[in-house]
Design a protein around this motif. Sequence first.
Motif, PDB file in Angstrom:
ATOM      1  N   UNK A   1      -1.013  -1.375   5.240  1.00  0.00           N
ATOM      2  CA  UNK A   1      -0.142  -0.731   6.119  1.00  0.00           C
ATOM      3  C   UNK A   1      -0.747  -0.036   7.502  1.00  0.00           C
ATOM      4  N   UNK A   2      -1.888   0.818   6.748  1.00  0.00           N
ATOM      5  CA  UNK A   2      -2.365   1.733   7.770  1.00  0.00           C
ATOM      6  C   UNK A   2      -3.785   1.497   7.959  1.00  0.00           C
TER       7      UNK A   2
ATOM      8  N   UNK B   1     -14.441   6.715   4.583  1.00  0.00           N
ATOM      9  CA  UNK B   1     -14.574   7.971   3.897  1.00  0.00           C
ATOM     10  C   UNK B   1     -13.236   8.658   3.700  1.00  0.00           C
ATOM     11  N   UNK B   2     -12.411   8.544   4.910  1.00  0.00           N
ATOM     12  CA  UNK B   2     -11.075   9.236   4.873  1.00  0.00           C
ATOM     13  C   UNK B   2     -10.216   8.267   3.969  1.00  0.00           C
ATOM     14  N   UNK B   3     -10.366   7.124   3.761  1.00  0.00           N
ATOM     15  CA  UNK B   3      -9.478   6.433   2.976  1.00  0.00           C
ATOM     16  C   UNK B   3      -8.808   4.930   3.577  1.00  0.00           C
TER      17      UNK B   3
ATOM     18  N   UNK C   1       1.091  17.135  13.064  1.00  0.00           N
ATOM     19  CA  UNK C   1       0.813  16.808  14.326  1.00  0.00           C
ATOM     20  C   UNK C   1       1.734  15.777  14.902  1.00  0.00           C
ATOM     21  N   UNK C   2       1.642  15.803  16.314  1.00  0.00           N
ATOM     22  CA  UNK C   2       2.379  14.505  16.981  1.00  0.00           C
ATOM     23  C   UNK C   2       1.923  13.234  16.811  1.00  0.00           C
ATOM     24  N   UNK C   3       0.692  13.040  16.474  1.00  0.00           N
ATOM     25  CA  UNK C   3       0.185  11.959  16.010  1.00  0.00           C
ATOM     26  C   UNK C   3       0.771  11.274  14.585  1.00  0.00           C
ATOM     27  N   UNK C   4       0.680  12.380  13.797  1.00  0.00           N
ATOM     28  CA  UNK C   4       0.866  12.182  12.291  1.00  0.00           C
ATOM     29  C   UNK C   4       2.361  11.784  12.416  1.00  0.00           C
ATOM     30  N   UNK C   5       2.979  12.448  12.991  1.00  0.00           N
ATOM     31  CA  UNK C   5       4.354  12.134  13.180  1.00  0.00           C
ATOM     32  C   UNK C   5       4.666  10.515  13.381  1.00  0.00           C
ATOM     33  N   UNK C   6       4.042  10.307  14.791  1.00  0.00           N
ATOM     34  CA  UNK C   6       4.315   8.893  15.024  1.00  0.00           C
ATOM     35  C   UNK C   6       3.774   7.756  14.351  1.00  0.00           C
TER      36      UNK C   6
ATOM     37  N   UNK D   1      -2.394   0.783  13.471  1.00  0.00           N
ATOM     38  CA  UNK D   1      -3.705   0.762  13.507  1.00  0.00           C
ATOM     39  C   UNK D   1      -4.222   1.846  14.413  1.00  0.00           C
ATOM     40  N   UNK D   2      -4.050   3.005  14.436  1.00  0.00           N
ATOM     41  CA  UNK D   2      -4.391   4.226  15.174  1.00  0.00           C
ATOM     42  C   UNK D   2      -5.789   4.289  15.577  1.00  0.00           C
ATOM     43  N   UNK D   3      -6.351   4.763  16.693  1.00  0.00           N
ATOM     44  CA  UNK D   3      -7.845   4.676  16.941  1.00  0.00           C
ATOM     45  C   UNK D   3      -8.201   6.089  17.093  1.00  0.00           C
ATOM     46  N   UNK D   4      -9.478   6.728  16.672  1.00  0.00           N
ATOM     47  CA  UNK D   4      -9.807   8.029  17.325  1.00  0.00           C
ATOM     48  C   UNK D   4     -11.398   7.856  17.093  1.00  0.00           C
ATOM     49  N   UNK D   5     -12.111   8.570  17.769  1.00  0.00           N
ATOM     50  CA  UNK D   5     -13.554   8.628  17.596  1.00  0.00           C
ATOM     51  C   UNK D   5     -14.021  10.058  17.108  1.00  0.00           C
ATOM     52  N   UNK D   6     -13.211  10.979  16.768  1.00  0.00           N
ATOM     53  CA  UNK D   6     -13.269  12.174  16.223  1.00  0.00           C
ATOM     54  C   UNK D   6     -13.065  11.943  14.763  1.00  0.00           C
ATOM     55  N   UNK D   7     -14.039  12.619  13.822  1.00  0.00           N
ATOM     56  CA  UNK D   7     -13.867  12.655  12.669  1.00  0.00           C
ATOM     57  C   UNK D   7     -12.695  13.236  11.944  1.00  0.00           C
ATOM     58  N   UNK D   8     -12.126  14.508  12.674  1.00  0.00           N
ATOM     59  CA  UNK D   8     -11.055  15.246  12.149  1.00  0.00           C
ATOM     60  C   UNK D   8      -9.914  14.477  12.323  1.00  0.00           C
ATOM     61  N   UNK D   9      -9.827  13.870  13.664  1.00  0.00           N
ATOM     62  CA  UNK D   9      -8.599  13.252  13.795  1.00  0.00           C
ATOM     63  C   UNK D   9      -8.460  11.867  13.047  1.00  0.00           C
ATOM     64  N   UNK D  10      -9.439  11.088  12.729  1.00  0.00           N
ATOM     65  CA  UNK D  10      -9.434   9.956  11.954  1.00  0.00           C
ATOM     66  C   UNK D  10      -8.665  10.442  10.624  1.00  0.00           C
ATOM     67  N   UNK D  11      -9.299  11.409  10.100  1.00  0.00           N
ATOM     68  CA  UNK D  11      -8.792  12.054   8.764  1.00  0.00           C
ATOM     69  C   UNK D  11      -7.337  12.282   8.859  1.00  0.00           C
ATOM     70  N   UNK D  12      -7.154  13.103  10.008  1.00  0.00           N
ATOM     71  CA  UNK D  12      -5.801  13.335  10.052  1.00  0.00           C
ATOM     72  C   UNK D  12      -4.742  12.406  10.321  1.00  0.00           C
ATOM     73  N   UNK D  13      -5.069  11.287  10.803  1.00  0.00           N
ATOM     74  CA  UNK D  13      -4.234  10.419  11.179  1.00  0.00           C
ATOM     75  C   UNK D  13      -3.859   9.470   9.846  1.00  0.00           C
ATOM     76  N   UNK D  14      -4.833   9.673   8.892  1.00  0.00           N
ATOM     77  CA  UNK D  14      -4.534   9.050   7.587  1.00  0.00           C
ATOM     78  C   UNK D  14      -3.748  10.050   6.554  1.00  0.00           C
ATOM     79  N   UNK D  15      -3.731  11.170   6.855  1.00  0.00           N
ATOM     80  CA  UNK D  15      -2.956  12.368   6.230  1.00  0.00           C
ATOM     81  C   UNK D  15      -1.443  12.144   6.475  1.00  0.00           C
ATOM     82  N   UNK D  16      -0.685  11.177   6.072  1.00  0.00           N
ATOM     83  CA  UNK D  16       0.500  11.129   6.695  1.00  0.00           C
ATOM     84  C   UNK D  16       1.568  10.450   5.272  1.00  0.00           C
TER      85      UNK D  16
END
Length: 276
Positions: free
Chosen positions: A15-16, A37-39, A210-215, A227-242
Amino acid sequence: MPEQIPLNDGSAIPQLGLGVWQVDQDITAQVVGWGIEAGYRLIDTAEGYQNEEGVGEAIRGAGVPRSELFITSKLRNGAHRRDAALRAFDETMEKLGIEQLDLFLIHWPVPGQDKYVEAWKTLVELRQAGRIKSIGVSNFNQDHLQRIIGETGVTPVVNQIELHPQFQQRGVRDFHASHDIRIESWSPLGSGRLLGDPTIAGIARKHDKSAAQTIIRWHLQEGLIVIPKSIRRDRIAANFDVFDFELDAQDLQTIRGIDSPNGRTGPNPATASFLF
């Protein structure tokens, strides 16, 4: 971890996932590697993104079995004729370096050139040949869907469309549900403009997210593939932490209130005519 969403052909999709639209080819392999790596196990690319080779490199270096990854690509708009679509698909598979594609989509219907039915028949042919597990579409309106289903008897498993809290596409969801077509949200954060929305910010503070995690959490609870997108390692991981919080009924109702008929940020599928 993301749920596996059942598709109408018996397959299932995480789903993600991680999108790679506008990710430069030079960094795609690294970005996708961070995602795996983030999942993330669903990776969404397209011929028009010009970064399939980077996705292929990441697949080979992932350190996880190919069977655990779900790879999506999309047919470019200028290759809807059968011969062109077959050549384009061969090129996609060569760049990805895989034997079978999990999901292939028609990227846009481009109704002005009136070739999307021919393209759909070609995808059906490729699936029957075993080269693709599942086939679907992207940016198809209801009339486009009705036409390809009516002329082939084959229903797409997925329609990937622009969808986010300011453009919730509620008017098309009943049709998709009645035909068992899953909706996959592109531009799920509203091309970034929703990250500063005060309504979203208030709900995010409530959950210490974060707002991104909430959305992203909203998409998941709405039953959408996202299917969110980011090129930053921290945000890629954070977007999966939901997966450690849940929006309540009031949150969902509040977010429903920011929907707008004018919320579209990308092209209108009824008139989009660009070729690539």
